[in-house]
Design a protein around this motif. Structure first.
Motif, short mmCIF file in Angstrom:
data_model
loop_
_atom_site.label_atom_id
_atom_site.label_comp_id
_atom_site.label_asym_id
_atom_site.label_seq_id
_atom_site.Cartn_x
_atom_site.Cartn_y
_atom_site.Cartn_z
N LEU A 18 39.04 40.64 46.28
CA LEU A 18 38.43 40.65 47.62
C LEU A 18 36.91 40.73 47.54
O LEU A 18 36.21 40.04 48.30
CB LEU A 18 38.98 41.82 48.43
N PHE A 19 36.39 41.54 46.63
CA PHE A 19 34.93 41.68 46.49
C PHE A 19 34.31 40.33 46.11
O PHE A 19 33.28 39.93 46.66
CB PHE A 19 34.57 42.74 45.45
N ARG A 20 34.93 39.64 45.17
CA ARG A 20 34.41 38.34 44.75
C ARG A 20 34.49 37.31 45.88
O ARG A 20 33.56 36.53 46.10
CB ARG A 20 35.16 37.83 43.51
N GLN A 88 46.61 38.69 61.22
CA GLN A 88 47.38 38.27 60.05
C GLN A 88 47.37 39.38 59.01
O GLN A 88 46.38 40.09 58.86
CB GLN A 88 46.79 36.99 59.49
N VAL A 89 48.48 39.51 58.29
CA VAL A 89 48.62 40.57 57.29
C VAL A 89 49.10 39.97 55.97
O VAL A 89 50.11 39.26 55.94
CB VAL A 89 49.60 41.66 57.75
N LEU A 90 48.35 40.29 54.92
CA LEU A 90 48.66 39.83 53.57
C LEU A 90 48.96 41.05 52.70
O LEU A 90 48.13 41.94 52.59
CB LEU A 90 47.49 39.03 53.00
N ASN A 91 50.13 41.06 52.10
CA ASN A 91 50.54 42.12 51.19
C ASN A 91 49.77 41.97 49.88
O ASN A 91 49.54 40.85 49.43
CB ASN A 91 52.05 41.97 50.97
N PRO A 92 49.36 43.08 49.23
CA PRO A 92 48.66 42.96 47.95
C PRO A 92 49.45 42.20 46.88
O PRO A 92 48.88 41.75 45.89
CB PRO A 92 48.44 44.42 47.53
N ALA A 137 45.71 35.66 45.61
CA ALA A 137 44.47 34.89 45.63
C ALA A 137 44.65 33.55 46.35
O ALA A 137 43.78 33.13 47.12
CB ALA A 137 43.98 34.66 44.20
N ASN A 138 45.78 32.90 46.15
CA ASN A 138 46.05 31.62 46.82
C ASN A 138 46.15 31.79 48.33
O ASN A 138 45.58 31.00 49.09
CB ASN A 138 47.32 30.98 46.28
N ASN A 139 46.88 32.82 48.78
CA ASN A 139 47.01 33.05 50.23
C ASN A 139 45.68 33.48 50.83
O ASN A 139 45.35 33.10 51.96
CB ASN A 139 48.10 34.08 50.52
N LEU A 140 44.90 34.27 50.11
CA LEU A 140 43.58 34.66 50.58
C LEU A 140 42.70 33.42 50.72
O LEU A 140 42.03 33.23 51.75
CB LEU A 140 42.94 35.66 49.61
#
Length: 148
Positions: A18-20, A88-92, A137-140
Protein backbone atom coordinates in the motif's frame (compact mmCIF):
# COMPACT_ATOMS: atom_id res chain seq x y z
CA UNK A 1 -11.02 8.47 -3.68
CA UNK A 2 -9.11 7.29 -0.65
CA UNK A 3 -7.83 4.04 0.76
CA UNK A 4 -8.55 3.31 4.42
CA UNK A 5 -6.72 0.51 6.21
CA UNK A 6 -7.98 -1.41 9.23
CA UNK A 7 -4.36 -1.33 10.32
CA UNK A 8 -4.33 -3.16 13.65
CA UNK A 9 -4.70 -6.53 11.93
CA UNK A 10 -3.23 -5.71 8.53
CA UNK A 11 -0.01 -7.65 7.83
CA UNK A 12 3.13 -5.55 7.35
CA UNK A 13 3.78 -7.04 3.92
CA UNK A 14 0.39 -5.70 2.76
CA UNK A 15 1.05 -2.28 4.30
CA UNK A 16 4.30 -2.12 2.32
CA UNK A 17 2.40 -2.81 -0.91
CA UNK A 18 0.00 0.00 0.00
CA UNK A 19 2.82 2.43 0.83
CA UNK A 20 4.45 1.85 -2.55
CA UNK A 21 1.12 2.19 -4.37
CA UNK A 22 0.31 5.44 -2.55
CA UNK A 23 3.60 7.00 -3.63
CA UNK A 24 3.37 5.68 -7.20
CA UNK A 25 -0.23 6.77 -7.82
CA UNK A 26 -0.54 9.76 -5.46
CA UNK A 27 -3.43 8.14 -3.63
CA UNK A 28 -4.17 8.99 0.00
CA UNK A 29 -3.78 5.94 2.26
CA UNK A 30 -4.90 6.32 5.87
CA UNK A 31 -4.06 3.65 8.42
CA UNK A 32 -6.59 3.56 11.25
CA UNK A 33 -5.30 1.90 14.42
CA UNK A 34 -5.67 2.06 18.18
CA UNK A 35 -1.90 2.10 18.75
CA UNK A 36 1.06 3.96 17.29
CA UNK A 37 2.79 2.39 14.33
CA UNK A 38 5.48 3.34 11.89
CA UNK A 39 4.43 4.96 8.64
CA UNK A 40 6.79 6.19 5.94
CA UNK A 41 7.62 9.88 5.58
CA UNK A 42 5.32 10.24 2.59
CA UNK A 43 2.64 12.88 2.09
CA UNK A 44 0.30 10.20 0.70
CA UNK A 45 0.34 8.01 3.83
CA UNK A 46 -0.92 8.96 7.27
CA UNK A 47 -1.86 7.30 10.54
CA UNK A 48 -5.11 8.04 12.32
CA UNK A 49 -4.73 6.76 15.87
CA UNK A 50 -8.02 6.18 17.67
CA UNK A 51 -8.61 5.38 21.36
CA UNK A 52 -8.34 1.75 22.44
CA UNK A 53 -11.63 -0.09 22.67
CA UNK A 54 -13.80 -2.67 21.00
CA UNK A 55 -14.42 -1.78 17.33
CA UNK A 56 -13.36 1.88 17.79
CA UNK A 57 -11.18 1.74 14.65
CA UNK A 58 -13.99 0.03 12.72
CA UNK A 59 -16.49 2.73 13.70
CA UNK A 60 -14.04 5.44 12.65
CA UNK A 61 -13.57 3.82 9.25
CA UNK A 62 -17.34 3.56 8.74
CA UNK A 63 -17.73 7.24 9.65
CA UNK A 64 -14.97 8.44 7.31
CA UNK A 65 -15.06 6.13 4.28
CA UNK A 66 -17.21 7.42 1.42
CA UNK A 67 -18.80 5.72 -1.56
CA UNK A 68 -16.08 4.86 -4.06
CA UNK A 69 -13.34 4.62 -1.42
CA UNK A 70 -11.46 1.39 -0.80
CA UNK A 71 -11.06 -0.19 2.64
CA UNK A 72 -8.47 -2.85 3.36
CA UNK A 73 -9.85 -5.19 6.02
CA UNK A 74 -10.42 -8.84 6.79
CA UNK A 75 -13.17 -7.95 9.29
CA UNK A 76 -16.32 -9.47 7.78
CA UNK A 77 -18.95 -7.50 9.77
CA UNK A 78 -17.08 -4.26 8.99
CA UNK A 79 -16.93 -5.22 5.30
CA UNK A 80 -20.68 -5.93 5.25
CA UNK A 81 -21.46 -2.51 6.73
CA UNK A 82 -19.14 -0.74 4.31
CA UNK A 83 -20.54 -2.54 1.27
CA UNK A 84 -24.01 -1.33 2.27
CA UNK A 85 -22.54 2.20 2.10
CA UNK A 86 -21.14 1.56 -1.43
CA UNK A 87 -17.56 1.40 -0.17
CA UNK A 88 -15.35 -1.26 -1.75
CA UNK A 89 -13.55 -3.68 0.56
CA UNK A 90 -10.43 -5.67 -0.22
CA UNK A 91 -9.28 -8.43 2.12
CA UNK A 92 -5.50 -8.48 2.82
CA UNK A 93 -5.50 -11.98 1.27
CA UNK A 94 -6.63 -10.53 -2.05
CA UNK A 95 -10.38 -11.14 -2.08
CA UNK A 96 -12.51 -8.18 -3.16
CA UNK A 97 -15.75 -8.50 -1.19
CA UNK A 98 -19.02 -7.74 -2.94
CA UNK A 99 -22.73 -7.70 -2.26
CA UNK A 100 -22.95 -11.17 -3.75
CA UNK A 101 -20.17 -12.70 -1.58
CA UNK A 102 -20.43 -10.93 1.76
CA UNK A 103 -23.52 -12.79 3.02
CA UNK A 104 -21.83 -16.16 2.55
CA UNK A 105 -18.72 -14.83 4.34
CA UNK A 106 -20.89 -13.65 7.25
CA UNK A 107 -22.54 -17.08 7.49
CA UNK A 108 -19.16 -18.85 7.56
CA UNK A 109 -17.84 -16.41 10.17
CA UNK A 110 -20.91 -16.95 12.38
CA UNK A 111 -20.59 -20.72 12.00
CA UNK A 112 -16.91 -20.62 13.02
CA UNK A 113 -17.77 -18.42 16.03
CA UNK A 114 -20.35 -21.00 17.08
CA UNK A 115 -17.78 -23.80 16.70
CA UNK A 116 -15.20 -21.93 18.80
CA UNK A 117 -17.81 -21.12 21.46
CA UNK A 118 -18.64 -24.82 21.73
CA UNK A 119 -14.99 -25.65 22.40
CA UNK A 120 -13.83 -26.77 18.97
CA UNK A 121 -10.27 -25.61 18.30
CA UNK A 122 -10.36 -24.11 14.83
CA UNK A 123 -6.85 -22.62 14.79
CA UNK A 124 -5.89 -19.35 13.20
CA UNK A 125 -5.39 -18.49 9.58
CA UNK A 126 -2.16 -19.49 7.84
CA UNK A 127 0.44 -16.90 6.89
CA UNK A 128 -0.30 -14.95 3.74
CA UNK A 129 1.01 -16.83 0.72
CA UNK A 130 2.81 -15.41 -2.31
CA UNK A 131 -0.31 -16.14 -4.36
CA UNK A 132 -2.48 -14.15 -1.94
CA UNK A 133 0.00 -11.25 -1.98
CA UNK A 134 -0.10 -11.24 -5.76
CA UNK A 135 -3.91 -11.38 -5.78
CA UNK A 136 -4.02 -8.46 -3.33
CA UNK A 137 -1.65 -6.39 -5.49
CA UNK A 138 -3.62 -7.24 -8.65
CA UNK A 139 -6.97 -6.23 -7.12
CA UNK A 140 -5.43 -3.06 -5.69
CA UNK A 141 -4.03 -2.16 -9.11
CA UNK A 142 -7.43 -2.79 -10.73
CA UNK A 143 -9.08 -0.43 -8.22
CA UNK A 144 -6.35 2.19 -8.69
CA UNK A 145 -6.71 2.05 -12.49
CA UNK A 146 -10.46 2.78 -12.17
CA UNK A 147 -9.65 5.76 -9.95
CA UNK A 148 -7.76 7.59 -12.70
Amino acid sequence: MNIWVDADACPNVIKEVLFRAAERTHTQVTLVANHAMRVPANKWVKLLQVPAGFDVADHEIVQRAAAGDLVISGDIPLAAELIENKVQVLNPRGEMYSESTIKARLNIRDFMDTMRASGVATGGPPAISQTERREFANNLDRWLSKKS
